[in-house]
Enzyme design. Sequence first.
Site, PDB file in Angstrom:
ATOM      1  N   ASP A 479      80.225  38.610  15.838  1.00 40.79           N
ATOM      2  CA  ASP A 479      80.967  38.531  17.091  1.00 40.79           C
ATOM      3  C   ASP A 479      82.463  38.785  16.960  1.00 40.79           C
ATOM      4  OD1 ASP A 479      78.520  37.886  18.050  1.00 40.79           O
ATOM      5  OD2 ASP A 479      79.124  36.039  19.046  1.00 40.79           O
ATOM      6  N   GLU A 550      75.029  45.308  21.002  1.00 38.26           N
ATOM      7  CA  GLU A 550      74.010  44.434  21.578  1.00 38.26           C
ATOM      8  C   GLU A 550      74.235  44.358  23.075  1.00 38.26           C
ATOM      9  OE1 GLU A 550      75.093  40.931  18.978  1.00 38.26           O
ATOM     10  OE2 GLU A 550      75.323  39.966  20.937  1.00 38.26           O
TER      11      GLU A 550
END
Length: 744
Positions: A479, A550
């Site tokens: 992330d 994603e």
Amino acid sequence: MTSLPAAWSQAQPEARSQAQPEALAEVHDARRVLSDGWAIRSSAEVEADGAELSRPGFDVAGWHAASVPSTVVAALVADGTLPDPNFGMNLREMPGADYPLGRIFSKLPMPEGSPFRSSWWFRTEFAAPLVPGVAPVLNFDGINYRANVWLNGELLADRDEVAGAYRTYAFDVADRLREGTNALAVEVFPPGVDDLAITWVDWNPMLPDKAMGIWRDVYLTSSGPVSLQHPHVTSDVELPSDAAMSGGKTGIARLTVSVDLRNTTDQPQHGRLLVGFADRSLNEAVTLEPGEVRTVTLTPERHPELVVENPRLWWPIPMGEQNLYDLDLAFQVETGDSVARSDSTRVRFGIREITSELTDEGHRLFRVNGRPVLIRGAGWTPDFMLGFSPERMAAELAYVRDMGLNTVRLEGKMEPKAFFDLADELGILVMAGWCCCSHWERWAKWSEEDHRISQESLRSQIRRLRRHPSLLMWLNASDIPPPARVEKAYLEILDELRWPNPVVSSASAKPAEHSGPSGVKMNGPYEWIPPSYWLTDPGRFGGAWGFATEVGPGPVVPPADSVRAMLPESSWWPIDEQWLFHAGSGRFDNLDLFNEALSARYGAPTGLEDYTFKAQLLAYDGLRAMFEAYARNKYTARNRYTATGVIQWMLNDAWPSMIWHLYDYYLRPGGAYFGAKKALEPVHVQYSYDDHSVVVVNGTHRPLGPVTARAQVFDVEMELRFAQELKVEVAGDVAQRVFTVPEL
């Protein structure tokens, strides 16, 4: 060297696909897997210590039978002690599973009273023949999280030495093995909140043992005085012109072969490393000091046999064939006039080169053998009990090919060798890297031990992965990019181990201090959005531009038969807490937005069959639109990629789930599967929601045409309102607008 006994070898090598040099004719893989005959029990119920437990003949009456690999909970489910956690809300009935619903358990301590707060013992006995001149090694490919390892009454390593879920371990046991029966006892400790462990995030819950166990293979290997470890081949491919390639020429490949040689003795060893592939052979003399480990690298500058003209290149689907070579290596120890085989092995490799670059817009574009490729993939997850079935894996990767995907993304939880071998064979690219939303990205809280474990984890995994042609890239984080100290250490390890593929700092757009811009993004969405979104996003979020690592149109409710398999009959309809328990965690613990869109588009559902049927329609439209949009935008009027990659979040399920998959836990394909498959056709005609154009997408690198593109528009009464067709020729790897549908 004395010949290795049959008991040391579990499987014979594959038949050669090419003739091999005579000196390498007896390649072996001396490996004995210790998978059966294990017993497990909580240390809270065992009074004996490791020395006693690891002596042959210890009485395990009352212990749970197990096989390895296995987590503790998986073993207890297998022997019937615990219920199947996949069904209904059985998971909440397990001891230690009373953590708050919807919370990410990896971030929480184990509840008081949980039987999994204490360590658990894994114990087995085995026979290992003692052979003069053979140096046995005991190997562990994965323990979560810490362990004390005992063999025949002696401690091999303690919990400070064995720490880290993604590390591999190899212990010399020549002085510890006995003739006849040997006993191995492993005390496994569960991960804590601040450990670099296996974690599940928001796509499924975590079992109450937090995946504690021996989750990868345990096995014995053997060699003579010098062993071979971590063989690796890299390729530098010099491609010819497109015209020459169309004529069958594939250029020149310069190969570099490296392998770690280890002197297992306390005496100097002199010998020769032998290498062979196809009809070529080469060798190099090597002298090793006592106990020395050295990486020996054979280069094309010193060995012209490693220069291959017109090689059989490896390509991902659908760009070409998945050509593979067998590389045989052996080491011969030379003592005076005598020569003896010490160790040998075989690995498969592909001749290919993967590179990446940033486009003018700053998007990361990948190339395979010099040709650009639009990455179209989905996120992979193993079963949440970490069980591994070769048959299931083969079925799932066959689904990947059938849909037309060319990539899967692993976020942590590295799969065993068989997974990557099959990806090599099928031409499926693999994105690999560390997981998000856990201690893996809480760098400010890392101890010095965490830094050491993270680096050793990276070494272990890169040595496993680097030889596979299917590996596309490595992500140092998910992330957010790692801080400078962590990234610098990672990059140095990747360089030292000759990682041959691109490295990206994280799956997000945030730049890293050392490697700079990532060229990728992860801005979502993860919830339902209308099909028009992908082409009308203004360039700020997950629309069809750049590389989305994603992203996806949200929940994917499985067909009715799967709902019946995962929930008790009392919960089949209407939607209740059992349904939502099988959604995600945090903000993904409901189906509200999906259900609102479903009712608005197709009418309020009247029951299970009606609801799940309409859910397939919604998923079909959503997945098809996303993949179509990225395909159209890979090629603009200025002849450059605007969209470079998209990873649907996700491909599959870790347990029966209502969200994010392209096929469900029971391997039933639904609307999402067929929507993706339609959009991912190698040659596909599609509609654009933004400018109403009809586009021919040629996903191959071969020119197409002349072909006819046809479009028809019907109203809700099925009256034809518009029709047009046009013959066109389309260049390779192009999305070409052919005409526009007028507003009606």
